[in-house]
Write a protein that holds these residues in place. Sequence first.
Motif, PDB file in Angstrom:
ATOM      1  N   GLY A 379      35.902  39.604  25.348  1.00 23.53           N
ATOM      2  CA  GLY A 379      37.106  38.453  25.405  1.00 23.53           C
ATOM      3  C   GLY A 379      37.962  38.495  25.697  1.00 23.53           C
ATOM      4  N   ASP A 380      38.647  39.721  26.893  1.00 26.85           N
ATOM      5  CA  ASP A 380      39.690  39.354  27.525  1.00 26.85           C
ATOM      6  C   ASP A 380      39.718  39.484  28.914  1.00 26.85           C
ATOM      7  N   LEU A 381      40.657  38.715  29.973  1.00 24.79           N
ATOM      8  CA  LEU A 381      40.203  38.259  30.770  1.00 24.79           C
ATOM      9  C   LEU A 381      41.040  38.870  31.776  1.00 24.79           C
ATOM     10  N   VAL A 382      40.622  38.701  32.792  1.00 25.31           N
ATOM     11  CA  VAL A 382      41.113  39.434  34.043  1.00 25.31           C
ATOM     12  C   VAL A 382      41.074  38.557  35.178  1.00 25.31           C
ATOM     13  N   ALA A 383      42.128  38.247  36.128  1.00 22.83           N
ATOM     14  CA  ALA A 383      41.965  38.468  37.064  1.00 22.83           C
ATOM     15  C   ALA A 383      42.561  39.164  38.219  1.00 22.83           C
ATOM     16  N   VAL A 384      41.196  38.050  39.191  1.00 22.34           N
ATOM     17  CA  VAL A 384      41.356  39.450  40.528  1.00 22.34           C
ATOM     18  C   VAL A 384      42.251  38.272  41.888  1.00 22.34           C
TER      19      VAL A 384
END
Length: 432
Positions: A379-384
Amino acid sequence: MLYDNIEIKDGELCFGGARVLNLAEKYGTPLYLADERKIRENCRKYKSALDSCGLPGSSAIYASKACSFAGIYKIIAEEGLGADVVSSGEIYTAKKAGFPMERAYFQGNNKTDEDINFALDCGVGYFVCDNFEEIEALDKIAGKRGVRQKILLRVTPGIDPHTYAEVATGKVDSKFGVAIETGQAIEAVKLALSKKNLELEGIHCHVGSMVFDSEVFFKAAAVMLGFAAEIKKVCGFEIKILDLGGGYGVKYYDGQGEIDIEENIASVAEYILKKAKELEISAPSLRLEPGRSIVADAGITVYTVGSVKKITGYKNYVSVDGGMTDNPRYALYGSKYTVLTANKPEEPANLVADLVGRCCESGDIIQPEVKFPESIERGDLVAVLTTGAYNYSMASNYNRIPRPPIVLVDGGKDRLAVRRESLDDLILNDII
Ligand code: LLP
């Protein structure tokens, strides 16, 4: 932060003035975000550097292979750049977007007769002719249509750009262009000049991509001007345009080298003026074809975490809902990226894990050995970061995974530019 369009506000990641969490909720993930303001800022850097470089008529041509969708051709057109197009698909997209096609440069080492006809139908401004066969084919087709087509000739200057092998294109043994060193380039010039339906305006080269060494562009200019002098001597013809291609490197992580593009353009142009004088040829106008340096830092990709696998004593994995389908660059080139946890960007990052995608393939790695907060969970969000170039344009439907949408952000506002592919899109061409 890596770039001035990325910041942390109230413990959340913001990009282009917009809250990443809000956008992820509104549009879903995986999600490509593109910062319109940044794209325009990058275009203007090139435009002002070339307008004031002392070589009249110089201009920048956006290499649209870096990121091609209708909306971007509109932005590029408004900013006064040309477009480098490499296929009927890119030509069609540009044309549909209302791009002024006289500013389009058709590149590529194998243009089919179909492509040539289509490009002529669409009124492409220049063909960048790559080889003898293309010169013959284009002359024949243009003749049948009663048109005289402007061309540049692509040559290989024989320069090693100090970049990774897959993106080095200016060496003598490249599949692109005709080599100066072997004498084939001058033969190609003679052939082009003998064709009554072709109007040769200049010469083109592209040494490679991710170039940080500013010397590379001086070397390219030196070799190309030497060749222009040879053309004058042998054929009595002076080139009007010198196209040095694209290739300026972009910073993907802290500590990586940088190149001052505006400064480099000014000094390369100054060098061209000096060298042309020495060689007693007229100074040509300059063309540059930036792709990556227009869009890379204007893009990020946002993913949702699905699983966190800790293999005690071995390694850890954070799996997300995208992968090599939306970003194949690590799988292909081992490219490095900066990764942030968008909803916890300030938490200490002590968990080392590979950021992997959802494809059924072990090589589906977006980035190895990323540092995540210990608390990272489903559910966490990761940004590349820095995914604006060669991500969407190289995306695939491997494993029948739909491509993500592109949302343009501009000073905190957002608008959909490319919609998310649907399952029905995936079977559009299937005969059921
Ligand atoms: N002009 C020509 C003729 C090119 O072939 C290219 C890139 C460019 C301009 C733009 O170069 P840039 O400014 O973007 O470096 N897929 C690889 C990059 C391939 C570049 C191909 N040609 C990647 O993801 O790194």
